[in-house]
Write an enzyme that holds these catalytic residues in place. Structure first.
Site, PDB file in Angstrom:
ATOM      1  N   ALA A  12       0.839  -1.203   0.000  1.00 21.04           N
ATOM      2  CA  ALA A  12       0.000   0.000   0.000  1.00 21.04           C
ATOM      3  C   ALA A  12       0.874   1.252   0.000  1.00 21.04           C
ATOM      4  O   ALA A  12       0.559   2.250  -0.656  1.00 21.04           O
ATOM      5  CB  ALA A  12      -0.920   0.004   1.216  1.00 21.04           C
ATOM      6  N   HIS A  75      -9.028 -10.761  -1.125  1.00 18.32           N
ATOM      7  CA  HIS A  75      -9.360  -9.932  -2.280  1.00 18.32           C
ATOM      8  C   HIS A  75     -10.812 -10.080  -2.723  1.00 18.32           C
ATOM      9  O   HIS A  75     -11.482  -9.089  -3.015  1.00 18.32           O
ATOM     10  CB  HIS A  75      -8.423 -10.244  -3.457  1.00 18.32           C
ATOM     11  CG  HIS A  75      -7.040  -9.735  -3.254  1.00 18.32           C
ATOM     12  ND1 HIS A  75      -6.016  -9.953  -4.157  1.00 18.32           N
ATOM     13  CD2 HIS A  75      -6.498  -8.995  -2.248  1.00 18.32           C
ATOM     14  CE1 HIS A  75      -4.916  -9.378  -3.723  1.00 18.32           C
ATOM     15  NE2 HIS A  75      -5.183  -8.806  -2.563  1.00 18.32           N
ATOM     16  N   LYS A  93      -2.361  -7.801  -7.314  1.00 15.00           N
ATOM     17  CA  LYS A  93      -2.233  -9.200  -7.722  1.00 15.00           C
ATOM     18  C   LYS A  93      -1.945 -10.044  -6.479  1.00 15.00           C
ATOM     19  O   LYS A  93      -1.404  -9.537  -5.495  1.00 15.00           O
ATOM     20  CB  LYS A  93      -1.140  -9.356  -8.790  1.00 15.00           C
ATOM     21  CG  LYS A  93       0.278  -9.006  -8.294  1.00 15.00           C
ATOM     22  CD  LYS A  93       0.956 -10.197  -7.669  1.00 15.00           C
ATOM     23  CE  LYS A  93       2.316  -9.854  -7.141  1.00 15.00           C
ATOM     24  NZ  LYS A  93       2.886 -10.906  -6.282  1.00 15.00           N
ATOM     25  N   ASP A 172       1.657 -15.995  -6.152  1.00 13.64           N
ATOM     26  CA  ASP A 172       2.545 -14.933  -5.678  1.00 13.64           C
ATOM     27  C   ASP A 172       3.573 -14.508  -6.716  1.00 13.64           C
ATOM     28  O   ASP A 172       3.744 -13.329  -6.981  1.00 13.64           O
ATOM     29  CB  ASP A 172       3.256 -15.375  -4.392  1.00 13.64           C
ATOM     30  CG  ASP A 172       3.844 -14.184  -3.639  1.00 13.64           C
ATOM     31  OD1 ASP A 172       5.022 -13.866  -3.867  1.00 13.64           O
ATOM     32  OD2 ASP A 172       3.109 -13.554  -2.858  1.00 13.64           O
TER      33      ASP A 172
END
Length: 202
Positions: A12, A75, A93, A172
């Site tokens: 973030a 998510h 992602k 990942d």
């Protein structure tokens, strides 16, 4: 555009520092599960508002676009929450944990006429546009298979080693080479690709 960030972790901060340099985006709001954490984030990156509740931030009528910066398994829940509050969404992602979740969210976004897309930086660099152009031109013929390699040391973060938290090879790291195909990594399975995952230190 007034942009908010849902989640106040490391990624973030990267997004916050990026949009601070953009003339067309306003650092509007950030929400975290802990208000003090959100307030510290807002002060550090110049956001106008801080919330200790995701729902409270999404009720802000001036907020237009939300960047989802939470862990992968969250998510689906968080994107759906944003769409139901009428917000456009840019989701970190990997987009979702599986194809079913991805399809449901895209259908909801279409129903509500909202933008929903995945934040994956390699999709927007010049190399990607050059590659897409070559593929569309047909100069190399019709691709039948893809072999791609991308390597990182992952064992310094516990989450990276736990598939239930969205870690592991596919969601990942494998998302980067998988994204070259134009499909979200969440729409892949073992029949589509093979990915080698190693937690060995260099």
């Amino acid at each position: 555009m007034k942009m908010g960030i849902l989640g106040a972790g490391g990624i973030a901060g990267t997004m916050a520092a990026t949009i601070a340099q953009m003339d067309t985006v306003e650092s509007w709001a950030v929400a975290a599960r802990d208000l003090s954490r959100a307030q510290a984030f807002a002060e550090k990156y110049g956001f106008q508002k801080a919330y200790g509740s995701y729902e409270e931030m999404l009720e802000d009528p001036e907020l237009e676009l939300v960047y989802i910066a939470t862990l992968h398994p969250l998510h689906y829940e968080h994107v759906k929450l944003c769409l139901e509050h009428g917000k456009h969404v840019l989701c970190e992602k990997a987009f979702t944990m599986n194809a079913k979740q991805a399809r449901e969210l895209f259908a909801l976004a279409a129903e509500k006429k909202l933008l929903l897309t995945e934040a994956i930086w390699t999709r927007y660099i010049p190399m990607r546009f050059i590659l897409d152009g070559l593929l569309k031109s047909g100069i190399i013929g019709t691709p039948r298979s893809l072999t791609a390699n991308l390597c990182y040391c992952l064992d310094h973060k516990e989450r990276n080693l736990k598939p239930e938290l969205g870690g592991g090879a596919l969601l990942d790291i494998g998302i980067y080479p998988a994204s070259i195909t134009g499909k979200p990594a969440s729409m892949f399975n073992a029949s589509h690709c093979w990915l080698l995952f190693s937690s060995a230190s260099p």
